[in-house]
Design a protein around this motif. Structure first.
Motif, mmCIF file in Angstrom:
data_model
loop_
_atom_site.group_PDB
_atom_site.id
_atom_site.type_symbol
_atom_site.label_atom_id
_atom_site.label_comp_id
_atom_site.label_asym_id
_atom_site.label_seq_id
_atom_site.Cartn_x
_atom_site.Cartn_y
_atom_site.Cartn_z
ATOM 1 N N LEU A 75 0.821 -1.202 0.000
ATOM 2 C CA LEU A 75 0.000 0.000 0.000
ATOM 3 C C LEU A 75 0.860 1.259 0.000
ATOM 4 C CD1 LEU A 75 -3.020 0.869 0.355
ATOM 5 C CD2 LEU A 75 -2.529 0.976 2.795
ATOM 6 N N ARG A 76 0.476 2.224 -0.810
ATOM 7 C CA ARG A 76 1.128 3.535 -0.804
ATOM 8 C C ARG A 76 0.274 4.441 0.065
ATOM 9 N NH1 ARG A 76 4.667 0.765 -1.724
ATOM 10 N NH2 ARG A 76 5.508 0.320 -3.759
ATOM 11 N N ILE A 77 0.906 5.103 1.029
ATOM 12 C CA ILE A 77 0.173 5.921 1.992
ATOM 13 C C ILE A 77 0.505 7.393 1.778
ATOM 14 C CG2 ILE A 77 -0.228 6.392 4.430
ATOM 15 C CD1 ILE A 77 0.428 3.447 4.977
ATOM 16 N N VAL A 78 -0.564 8.178 1.629
ATOM 17 C CA VAL A 78 -0.451 9.608 1.369
ATOM 18 C C VAL A 78 -1.304 10.350 2.389
ATOM 19 C CG1 VAL A 78 -0.920 11.445 -0.305
ATOM 20 C CG2 VAL A 78 -0.122 9.203 -1.099
ATOM 21 N N VAL A 79 -0.762 11.420 2.943
ATOM 22 C CA VAL A 79 -1.547 12.305 3.796
ATOM 23 C C VAL A 79 -1.734 13.604 3.025
ATOM 24 C CG1 VAL A 79 -1.609 13.633 5.942
ATOM 25 C CG2 VAL A 79 -0.784 11.275 5.951
ATOM 26 N N TYR A 80 -2.995 14.001 2.884
ATOM 27 C CA TYR A 80 -3.348 15.242 2.192
ATOM 28 C C TYR A 80 -4.130 16.083 3.194
ATOM 29 C CZ TYR A 80 -4.791 18.269 -1.683
ATOM 30 O OH TYR A 80 -4.984 19.341 -2.544
ATOM 31 N N ALA A 81 -3.398 16.849 4.001
ATOM 32 C CA ALA A 81 -4.000 17.597 5.104
ATOM 33 C C ALA A 81 -3.136 18.797 5.465
ATOM 34 C CB ALA A 81 -4.158 16.683 6.317
ATOM 35 N N THR A 82 -3.772 19.779 6.099
ATOM 36 C CA THR A 82 -3.051 20.992 6.486
ATOM 37 C C THR A 82 -2.339 20.862 7.825
ATOM 38 O OG1 THR A 82 -5.061 21.885 7.493
ATOM 39 C CG2 THR A 82 -4.618 22.503 5.205
ATOM 40 N N ASP A 83 -2.803 19.966 8.680
ATOM 41 C CA ASP A 83 -2.222 19.831 10.019
ATOM 42 C C ASP A 83 -0.899 19.077 9.993
ATOM 43 O OD1 ASP A 83 -4.405 21.160 11.141
ATOM 44 O OD2 ASP A 83 -5.537 19.289 11.306
ATOM 45 N N THR A 84 -0.095 19.306 11.009
ATOM 46 C CA THR A 84 1.197 18.645 11.145
ATOM 47 C C THR A 84 1.005 17.200 11.596
ATOM 48 O OG1 THR A 84 2.189 20.749 11.759
ATOM 49 C CG2 THR A 84 3.429 18.771 12.306
ATOM 50 N N LEU A 85 1.758 16.327 10.989
ATOM 51 C CA LEU A 85 1.697 14.906 11.331
ATOM 52 C C LEU A 85 2.479 14.600 12.595
ATOM 53 C CD1 LEU A 85 2.336 13.331 7.861
ATOM 54 C CD2 LEU A 85 0.348 12.926 9.289
ATOM 55 N N PRO A 86 1.983 13.658 13.393
ATOM 56 C CA PRO A 86 2.773 13.218 14.538
ATOM 57 C C PRO A 86 4.063 12.540 14.061
ATOM 58 C CG PRO A 86 0.498 12.441 14.700
ATOM 59 C CD PRO A 86 0.676 13.028 13.344
ATOM 60 N N GLU A 87 5.093 12.708 14.817
ATOM 61 C CA GLU A 87 6.407 12.167 14.466
ATOM 62 C C GLU A 87 6.372 10.650 14.251
ATOM 63 O OE1 GLU A 87 10.141 12.747 13.300
ATOM 64 O OE2 GLU A 87 8.989 14.395 14.135
ATOM 65 N N PHE A 88 5.577 9.932 15.040
ATOM 66 C CA PHE A 88 5.599 8.465 14.994
ATOM 67 C C PHE A 88 5.117 7.872 13.665
ATOM 68 C CE2 PHE A 88 1.206 9.031 16.284
ATOM 69 C CZ PHE A 88 0.537 7.934 15.769
ATOM 70 N N VAL A 89 4.462 8.646 12.816
ATOM 71 C CA VAL A 89 3.976 8.092 11.547
ATOM 72 C C VAL A 89 4.751 8.591 10.324
ATOM 73 C CG1 VAL A 89 1.640 7.675 12.358
ATOM 74 C CG2 VAL A 89 2.179 9.837 11.254
ATOM 75 N N ARG A 90 5.551 9.592 10.485
ATOM 76 C CA ARG A 90 6.223 10.207 9.332
ATOM 77 C C ARG A 90 7.055 9.228 8.513
ATOM 78 N NH1 ARG A 90 7.931 16.034 11.894
ATOM 79 N NH2 ARG A 90 5.797 16.688 12.286
ATOM 80 N N GLY A 91 7.717 8.306 9.146
ATOM 81 C CA GLY A 91 8.559 7.346 8.435
ATOM 82 C C GLY A 91 7.776 6.273 7.692
ATOM 83 N N GLN A 92 6.473 6.212 7.905
ATOM 84 C CA GLN A 92 5.650 5.190 7.269
ATOM 85 C C GLN A 92 4.893 5.712 6.049
ATOM 86 O OE1 GLN A 92 3.459 2.753 10.153
ATOM 87 N NE2 GLN A 92 4.603 3.834 11.733
ATOM 88 N N LEU A 93 5.086 6.976 5.738
ATOM 89 C CA LEU A 93 4.381 7.604 4.621
ATOM 90 C C LEU A 93 5.182 7.530 3.334
ATOM 91 C CD1 LEU A 93 3.244 10.968 6.203
ATOM 92 C CD2 LEU A 93 1.880 8.926 5.868
ATOM 93 N N ASP A 94 4.453 7.549 2.237
ATOM 94 C CA ASP A 94 5.097 7.707 0.943
ATOM 95 C C ASP A 94 5.112 9.174 0.533
ATOM 96 O OD1 ASP A 94 5.689 4.907 0.026
ATOM 97 O OD2 ASP A 94 3.577 4.728 0.575
ATOM 98 N N LEU A 95 4.095 9.930 0.997
ATOM 99 C CA LEU A 95 3.993 11.335 0.616
ATOM 100 C C LEU A 95 3.071 12.056 1.589
ATOM 101 C CD1 LEU A 95 4.609 13.485 -1.645
ATOM 102 C CD2 LEU A 95 2.498 12.703 -2.745
ATOM 103 N N ALA A 96 3.423 13.284 1.936
ATOM 104 C CA ALA A 96 2.548 14.163 2.715
ATOM 105 C C ALA A 96 2.483 15.494 1.984
ATOM 106 C CB ALA A 96 3.080 14.353 4.128
#
Length: 115
Positions: A75-96
């Motif tokens: 699965l490719r994971i993308v966050v499309y949001a204005t808020d800041t992501l928690p540190e614990f998930v940043r390494g698991q994303l493909d794109l923010a």
């Protein structure tokens, strides 16, 4: 999920005021919208195990990212949001991407081709 010409699928979780779901559909991606909280059972029912993309629009549901990643490594994971992501998930994303920086159509064009 509805059918499309090349079988690409996405789950969009969270509110979609910026239209990423519609933009992905315009790119030929079949979109399942997850209106409820993206828990493990909700993600499984939405078909995350066979989806190409998981797009999260609500960082308050960031715990869904490691759950989705646990269900499938493909699965490719993308966050499309204005808020800041928690540190614990940043390494698991493909794109923010912040919707204030890039329009949904531009982002959808980019991520529709991710496999």
């Amino acid at each position: 999920m509805s059918s499309n010409t090349d079988g690409r699928t996405a789950i969009v979780a969270g509110p979609d005021e910026d239209g990423i779901g519609a933009a992905l559909e315009d790119e030929g991606v079949a979109v399942t919208r997850l209106e409820e909280v993206a828990t493990r059972p909700a993600l499984e029912e939405a078909g995350v195990g066979s989806a190409d993309l998981f797009v999260l629009t609500d960082v308050a549901q960031a715990t869904s990212i490691p759950i989705a990643r646990d269900l499938t490594d493909e699965l490719r994971i993308v966050v499309y949001a204005t808020d800041t992501l928690p540190e614990f998930v940043r390494g698991q994303l493909d794109l923010a991407v912040d919707p204030r920086i890039a329009d949904a159509n531009v982002v959808a064009e980019e991520i529709a081709g991710i496999r």
